[in-house]
Design a protein around this motif. Structure first.
Motif, PDB file in Angstrom:
ATOM      1  N   SER A   1     -10.606   9.286  -1.142  1.00  0.00           N
ATOM      2  CA  SER A   1     -10.325   8.436  -2.307  1.00  0.00           C
ATOM      3  C   SER A   1     -10.866   6.898  -2.059  1.00  0.00           C
TER       4      SER A   1
ATOM      5  N   LEU B   1      -8.733   4.732  -1.153  1.00  0.00           N
ATOM      6  CA  LEU B   1      -7.874   3.768  -1.450  1.00  0.00           C
ATOM      7  C   LEU B   1      -6.925   3.406  -0.301  1.00  0.00           C
TER       8      LEU B   1
ATOM      9  N   TYR C   1      -3.859   2.950   2.189  1.00  0.00           N
ATOM     10  CA  TYR C   1      -2.489   3.816   2.276  1.00  0.00           C
ATOM     11  C   TYR C   1      -2.105   3.726   3.805  1.00  0.00           C
TER      12      TYR C   1
ATOM     13  N   SER D   1       1.048  -1.309  -0.005  1.00  0.00           N
ATOM     14  CA  SER D   1      -0.004   0.025   0.014  1.00  0.00           C
ATOM     15  C   SER D   1       0.940   1.386   0.089  1.00  0.00           C
TER      16      SER D   1
ATOM     17  N   ASN E   1      -6.109   7.227  -9.575  1.00  0.00           N
ATOM     18  CA  ASN E   1      -6.412   6.100  -9.222  1.00  0.00           C
ATOM     19  C   ASN E   1      -7.741   6.016  -8.414  1.00  0.00           C
ATOM     20  N   ALA E   2      -8.518   7.029  -8.441  1.00  0.00           N
ATOM     21  CA  ALA E   2      -9.716   7.149  -7.607  1.00  0.00           C
ATOM     22  C   ALA E   2     -10.889   8.158  -8.437  1.00  0.00           C
TER      23      ALA E   2
END
Length: 234
Positions: free
Chosen positions: A24, A26, A28, A2, A77-78
Protein backbone atom coordinates in the motif's frame (compact mmCIF):
# COMPACT_ATOMS: atom_id res chain seq x y z
CA UNK A 1 -1.10 8.48 14.66
CA UNK A 2 0.06 5.86 12.18
CA UNK A 3 -1.94 2.58 12.26
CA UNK A 4 -0.59 -0.33 14.29
CA UNK A 5 -1.02 -3.89 13.05
CA UNK A 6 -0.97 -6.58 15.72
CA UNK A 7 0.46 -9.63 13.98
CA UNK A 8 0.50 -13.17 15.34
CA UNK A 9 3.44 -15.54 15.35
CA UNK A 10 4.22 -18.23 14.47
CA UNK A 11 2.78 -18.20 10.96
CA UNK A 12 -0.37 -16.19 11.63
CA UNK A 13 -2.71 -15.24 8.79
CA UNK A 14 -1.79 -11.65 9.73
CA UNK A 15 1.19 -12.21 7.42
CA UNK A 16 -1.06 -11.19 4.55
CA UNK A 17 -1.93 -7.90 6.22
CA UNK A 18 1.78 -7.08 6.60
CA UNK A 19 2.29 -7.75 2.89
CA UNK A 20 -0.74 -5.63 2.03
CA UNK A 21 0.53 -2.73 4.14
CA UNK A 22 3.91 -2.92 2.43
CA UNK A 23 2.28 -2.87 -1.00
CA UNK A 24 0.00 0.00 0.00
CA UNK A 25 2.86 2.39 0.76
CA UNK A 26 0.87 3.68 3.75
CA UNK A 27 2.72 4.49 6.99
CA UNK A 28 2.23 1.85 9.70
CA UNK A 29 3.77 0.22 12.74
CA UNK A 30 3.74 -3.37 13.98
CA UNK A 31 3.10 -4.96 17.36
CA UNK A 32 4.21 -8.58 17.80
CA UNK A 33 1.78 -11.01 19.44
CA UNK A 34 3.24 -14.36 20.47
CA UNK A 35 0.61 -17.08 20.16
CA UNK A 36 -0.97 -18.51 22.15
CA UNK A 37 0.53 -16.85 25.22
CA UNK A 38 -0.03 -13.15 24.50
CA UNK A 39 -3.51 -13.40 22.97
CA UNK A 40 -4.87 -14.32 26.40
CA UNK A 41 -3.37 -11.31 28.20
CA UNK A 42 -5.51 -8.44 29.46
CA UNK A 43 -3.48 -6.08 27.27
CA UNK A 44 -4.35 -7.84 24.04
CA UNK A 45 -7.94 -8.53 25.07
CA UNK A 46 -8.48 -4.77 25.22
CA UNK A 47 -7.70 -4.75 21.49
CA UNK A 48 -9.52 -7.95 20.51
CA UNK A 49 -11.69 -9.59 23.19
CA UNK A 50 -11.95 -12.70 20.99
CA UNK A 51 -8.21 -13.21 21.41
CA UNK A 52 -7.26 -13.69 17.76
CA UNK A 53 -4.90 -12.00 15.34
CA UNK A 54 -4.63 -9.89 13.32
CA UNK A 55 -5.97 -6.65 14.73
CA UNK A 56 -5.45 -3.13 13.47
CA UNK A 57 -5.44 0.04 15.53
CA UNK A 58 -6.50 2.69 13.05
CA UNK A 59 -5.26 6.27 12.80
CA UNK A 60 -8.14 7.36 15.02
CA UNK A 61 -7.34 4.75 17.68
CA UNK A 62 -10.22 2.41 16.85
CA UNK A 63 -9.57 -1.33 17.04
CA UNK A 64 -10.45 -3.25 13.87
CA UNK A 65 -10.37 -7.07 13.82
CA UNK A 66 -10.82 -9.87 11.26
CA UNK A 67 -8.57 -10.15 8.22
CA UNK A 68 -11.20 -9.25 5.64
CA UNK A 69 -12.14 -6.08 7.49
CA UNK A 70 -8.49 -5.11 7.94
CA UNK A 71 -7.58 -5.81 4.31
CA UNK A 72 -10.56 -3.82 3.04
CA UNK A 73 -9.64 -0.95 5.37
CA UNK A 74 -6.11 -0.94 3.96
CA UNK A 75 -7.46 -1.15 0.43
CA UNK A 76 -9.88 1.73 0.89
CA UNK A 77 -6.93 3.95 1.74
CA UNK A 78 -4.66 2.58 -0.98
CA UNK A 79 -6.75 2.43 -4.16
CA UNK A 80 -4.08 4.46 -5.96
CA UNK A 81 -1.53 1.69 -5.29
CA UNK A 82 -3.51 -0.72 -7.49
CA UNK A 83 -3.97 -3.39 -4.81
CA UNK A 84 -7.67 -2.53 -4.30
CA UNK A 85 -10.58 -0.87 -6.04
CA UNK A 86 -13.24 1.71 -5.32
CA UNK A 87 -16.36 0.25 -3.73
CA UNK A 88 -19.24 -0.03 -6.17
CA UNK A 89 -17.06 -1.08 -9.12
CA UNK A 90 -17.07 -4.50 -10.75
CA UNK A 91 -13.40 -4.88 -9.82
CA UNK A 92 -14.18 -4.27 -6.15
CA UNK A 93 -16.87 -6.95 -6.24
CA UNK A 94 -14.46 -9.43 -7.80
CA UNK A 95 -11.81 -8.67 -5.21
CA UNK A 96 -14.30 -9.05 -2.37
CA UNK A 97 -15.49 -12.35 -3.85
CA UNK A 98 -11.94 -13.69 -3.96
CA UNK A 99 -11.19 -12.51 -0.42
CA UNK A 100 -14.38 -14.21 0.76
CA UNK A 101 -13.36 -17.48 -0.92
CA UNK A 102 -9.90 -17.33 0.63
CA UNK A 103 -11.44 -16.67 4.06
CA UNK A 104 -14.38 -19.06 4.10
CA UNK A 105 -13.05 -21.92 1.96
CA UNK A 106 -9.25 -21.82 1.68
CA UNK A 107 -8.53 -20.65 5.25
CA UNK A 108 -11.22 -22.78 6.86
CA UNK A 109 -10.14 -25.94 5.04
CA UNK A 110 -7.24 -26.14 7.51
CA UNK A 111 -9.42 -25.81 10.64
CA UNK A 112 -9.63 -29.47 11.67
CA UNK A 113 -5.92 -29.93 10.95
CA UNK A 114 -5.01 -27.05 13.24
CA UNK A 115 -7.24 -28.59 15.92
CA UNK A 116 -5.30 -31.85 15.71
CA UNK A 117 -1.99 -30.01 15.87
CA UNK A 118 -2.90 -27.76 18.80
CA UNK A 119 -4.97 -30.10 20.99
CA UNK A 120 -4.56 -33.52 22.53
CA UNK A 121 -6.95 -35.97 20.88
CA UNK A 122 -7.13 -39.74 20.78
CA UNK A 123 -5.82 -41.60 17.75
CA UNK A 124 -9.24 -42.36 16.27
CA UNK A 125 -10.30 -38.72 16.51
CA UNK A 126 -6.98 -37.58 15.09
CA UNK A 127 -7.32 -39.90 12.10
CA UNK A 128 -10.89 -38.81 11.41
CA UNK A 129 -10.14 -35.09 11.67
CA UNK A 130 -7.01 -35.44 9.55
CA UNK A 131 -8.84 -37.28 6.79
CA UNK A 132 -11.68 -34.78 6.89
CA UNK A 133 -9.20 -31.89 6.73
CA UNK A 134 -7.29 -33.52 3.89
CA UNK A 135 -10.41 -33.67 1.77
CA UNK A 136 -11.27 -30.02 2.45
CA UNK A 137 -7.73 -28.79 1.73
CA UNK A 138 -7.56 -30.77 -1.51
CA UNK A 139 -10.91 -29.40 -2.70
CA UNK A 140 -9.91 -25.84 -1.79
CA UNK A 141 -6.66 -26.17 -3.73
CA UNK A 142 -8.42 -27.69 -6.72
CA UNK A 143 -10.95 -24.87 -6.86
CA UNK A 144 -8.38 -22.11 -6.42
CA UNK A 145 -6.15 -23.73 -9.04
CA UNK A 146 -9.05 -23.57 -11.47
CA UNK A 147 -9.89 -19.98 -10.56
CA UNK A 148 -6.30 -18.82 -11.05
CA UNK A 149 -5.76 -20.60 -14.37
CA UNK A 150 -2.95 -19.05 -16.37
CA UNK A 151 -3.43 -15.53 -14.96
CA UNK A 152 -0.32 -13.93 -13.42
CA UNK A 153 -2.24 -12.95 -10.27
CA UNK A 154 -5.45 -14.17 -8.66
CA UNK A 155 -7.52 -11.41 -10.25
CA UNK A 156 -5.62 -10.98 -13.48
CA UNK A 157 -2.79 -8.72 -14.55
CA UNK A 158 -2.16 -6.92 -11.26
CA UNK A 159 -1.44 -8.03 -7.71
CA UNK A 160 -4.15 -7.23 -5.17
CA UNK A 161 -5.06 -7.74 -1.53
CA UNK A 162 -6.15 -11.26 -2.49
CA UNK A 163 -2.60 -12.28 -3.40
CA UNK A 164 -1.31 -10.89 -0.12
CA UNK A 165 -3.89 -12.87 1.86
CA UNK A 166 -3.26 -16.02 -0.17
CA UNK A 167 0.48 -16.16 0.50
CA UNK A 168 0.02 -16.05 4.28
CA UNK A 169 -2.38 -18.99 4.26
CA UNK A 170 -0.80 -21.10 1.50
CA UNK A 171 2.34 -21.68 3.57
CA UNK A 172 0.33 -23.70 6.09
CA UNK A 173 0.85 -26.81 3.99
CA UNK A 174 4.28 -27.10 5.62
CA UNK A 175 2.56 -27.84 8.94
CA UNK A 176 -0.07 -30.16 7.49
CA UNK A 177 1.36 -32.52 4.90
CA UNK A 178 -1.95 -33.36 3.28
CA UNK A 179 -1.26 -31.87 -0.15
CA UNK A 180 1.74 -31.22 -2.34
CA UNK A 181 1.41 -27.77 -3.90
CA UNK A 182 3.43 -28.98 -6.87
CA UNK A 183 0.33 -30.95 -7.88
CA UNK A 184 -1.26 -27.54 -8.51
CA UNK A 185 1.16 -25.86 -10.94
CA UNK A 186 -0.74 -22.59 -11.21
CA UNK A 187 -0.77 -22.12 -7.44
CA UNK A 188 2.87 -23.18 -7.19
CA UNK A 189 3.80 -20.62 -9.83
CA UNK A 190 1.97 -17.84 -7.95
CA UNK A 191 3.41 -18.92 -4.60
CA UNK A 192 6.98 -18.95 -5.94
CA UNK A 193 6.53 -15.50 -7.48
CA UNK A 194 5.21 -14.13 -4.20
CA UNK A 195 8.09 -15.63 -2.21
CA UNK A 196 10.47 -13.47 -4.26
CA UNK A 197 8.43 -10.30 -3.69
CA UNK A 198 10.21 -7.75 -1.42
CA UNK A 199 7.11 -7.31 0.76
CA UNK A 200 6.88 -11.06 1.36
CA UNK A 201 10.61 -11.28 2.08
CA UNK A 202 10.15 -8.42 4.55
CA UNK A 203 7.20 -10.10 6.28
CA UNK A 204 9.17 -13.35 6.70
CA UNK A 205 12.08 -11.43 8.21
CA UNK A 206 9.76 -9.61 10.61
CA UNK A 207 8.20 -12.86 11.81
CA UNK A 208 11.60 -14.47 12.26
CA UNK A 209 13.02 -11.35 13.98
CA UNK A 210 15.75 -11.00 11.39
CA UNK A 211 17.01 -7.76 9.79
CA UNK A 212 14.13 -6.57 7.60
CA UNK A 213 14.18 -3.97 4.83
CA UNK A 214 10.84 -2.32 4.13
CA UNK A 215 9.86 -1.30 0.62
CA UNK A 216 6.76 0.39 2.02
CA UNK A 217 5.85 2.75 4.84
CA UNK A 218 7.00 0.70 7.85
CA UNK A 219 7.84 2.98 10.80
CA UNK A 220 9.04 0.38 13.30
CA UNK A 221 7.74 -2.03 15.92
CA UNK A 222 6.16 -1.19 19.25
CA UNK A 223 5.71 -3.42 22.28
CA UNK A 224 2.21 -4.71 22.91
CA UNK A 225 1.86 -2.91 26.24
CA UNK A 226 2.88 0.36 24.60
CA UNK A 227 0.68 -0.16 21.57
CA UNK A 228 -2.54 -0.58 23.57
CA UNK A 229 -2.12 2.90 25.03
CA UNK A 230 -3.08 4.36 21.68
CA UNK A 231 -6.51 2.72 21.69
CA UNK A 232 -9.32 5.20 21.87
CA UNK A 233 -11.58 4.81 24.88
CA UNK A 234 -14.93 3.26 24.02
Amino acid sequence: MSPILYYGVPSGCSFGSIVALEWSGLPYRLARVEMPEMIHTDAYRTINPVGETPALLTESGDALVESMAILNHIGANAVASGIAYRQGTREFDELNRMLAFLNTTFFNSFASLWHVLEHEVDEATKAALTEYGRGRVVRAHEELERMLGDKPWLLGEHRTLADAYFVGIARWTKYHEVVDRRDYPNLQRLYDKLQADPAVVFAHAIEQQQPARSSGGFLGEVALDEAVRYKRAA
